[in-house]
Design a protein around this motif. Structure first.
Motif, PDB file in Angstrom:
ATOM      1  N   GLY A  15      34.001  -3.686  17.229  1.00  0.00           N
ATOM      2  CA  GLY A  15      32.660  -3.425  16.545  1.00  0.00           C
ATOM      3  C   GLY A  15      31.780  -2.833  17.652  1.00  0.00           C
ATOM      4  O   GLY A  15      32.431  -2.845  19.003  1.00  0.00           O
ATOM      5  N   ARG A  16      30.765  -2.641  17.378  1.00  0.00           N
ATOM      6  CA  ARG A  16      29.793  -1.978  18.420  1.00  0.00           C
ATOM      7  C   ARG A  16      29.527  -3.014  19.554  1.00  0.00           C
ATOM      8  O   ARG A  16      29.254  -2.604  20.791  1.00  0.00           O
ATOM      9  N   ASP A  97      30.171  -5.849  11.837  1.00  0.00           N
ATOM     10  CA  ASP A  97      29.909  -6.908  12.665  1.00  0.00           C
ATOM     11  C   ASP A  97      28.966  -7.784  12.274  1.00  0.00           C
ATOM     12  O   ASP A  97      27.625  -7.331  12.146  1.00  0.00           O
ATOM     13  N   GLU A 100      25.735  -7.354  14.135  1.00  0.00           N
ATOM     14  CA  GLU A 100      24.654  -6.212  13.461  1.00  0.00           C
ATOM     15  C   GLU A 100      23.696  -7.118  12.351  1.00  0.00           C
ATOM     16  O   GLU A 100      22.455  -6.780  12.311  1.00  0.00           O
TER      17      GLU A 100
END
Length: 182
Positions: A15-16, A97, A100
Motif C-alpha cells: 500500500g501507500r 490500507d 489510511e
C-alpha cells in the motif's frame, strides 16, 4: 464475544504506507474481513484455529473508482494449533490500507492516536542505534531471543517493529504469536 473454529486466509498487500496484511475469516457463522493489527505479523497463507470475535460490523470505502462494502470481524484472540503452518492463499486485486482509515479523520501530518507528525523512526535524527531501538521498541528494549509485540499500539509503529525484527534475523512463530531470533 464469541469463539469460533475456522480458517483465516492472510494476504500481504503493498500500500501507500508499505505492506500490510488483510485476512478473510471463514467460519460456521460466515465469512468476514479482518484488518486487525493482530494479523500484521503473520506470513501470507491460510491458518486454522479458534478465533474470538469481539464484534462484527459493516465497513465501506472507495478504491480505484469502486465502492467496497465488507463485513468486518474484530478479533480479540487468535488461537492456532501448535503445528500451524501457512497454506498458500490466492490474493485479491484491491484493498485499502488500514493505516489510511486510521488517518482519515486527522489533520494532515498526524498519525491516528499519536498526535505526532507522520514520520518513521528511520527518518528521525538518531543519536545512536541503541537510542533508536529504544524509541522504536520502548519497554521491550533491549530485545531478547523471544519478542512478543503488542498489536494494540499505533499501527505505523507496530509495522516498524515488525519490519525491524524481520530484517534482523527474527522469525514469527504463528502458533505462539511471538518472534524468535534465529
Amino acid at each position: 464475544m464469541i469463539s469460533v473454529p475456522g480458517t483465516i486466509n492472510i494476504r500481504s498487500i503493498e500500500g501507500r504506507f508499505g505492506s500490510f496484511n488483510v485476512g478473510t475469516l471463514e467460519c460456521s457463522i460466515g465469512s468476514f474481513t479482518v484488518k486487525d493489527s493482530s494479523i500484521e505479523e503473520f506470513d501470507e497463507g491460510s491458518y486454522t484455529g479458534d478465533f474470538v470475535i469481539e464484534k462484527i460490523k459493516p465497513n465501506s470505502y472507495f478504491h480505484s473508482g469502486r465502492m467496497v462494502v465488507e463485513v468486518r470481524a474484530f478479533l480479540s484472540a487468535i488461537m492456532l494449533k501448535r503445528d500451524a503452518s501457512p497454506q498458500p492463499v490466492l490474493a485479491e486485486s484491491f484493498e485499502q490500507d488500514p493505516l489510511e482509515e486510521d488517518m482519515a479523520d486527522l489533520p494532515l501530518g498526524q498519525l491516528a492516536g499519536s498526535g505526532h507528525p507522520t514520520h518513521f523512526i528511520e527518518d528521525a535524527p538518531t543519536l545512536d542505534e541503541d537510542s533508536t531501538l529504544q524509541s522504536l521498541f520502548g519497554f521491550l528494549y533491549p530485545l531478547g531471543n523471544c519478542v512478543k509485540l503488542d498489536p494494540t499500539i499505533n499501527r505505523a509503529l507496530f509495522r516498524q517493529q515488525k519490519d525491524h525484527l524481520k530484517a534482523n534475523g527474527y522469525r514469527f512463530v504463528a502458533s505462539e504469536q511471538h518472534w524468535v531470533k534465529e
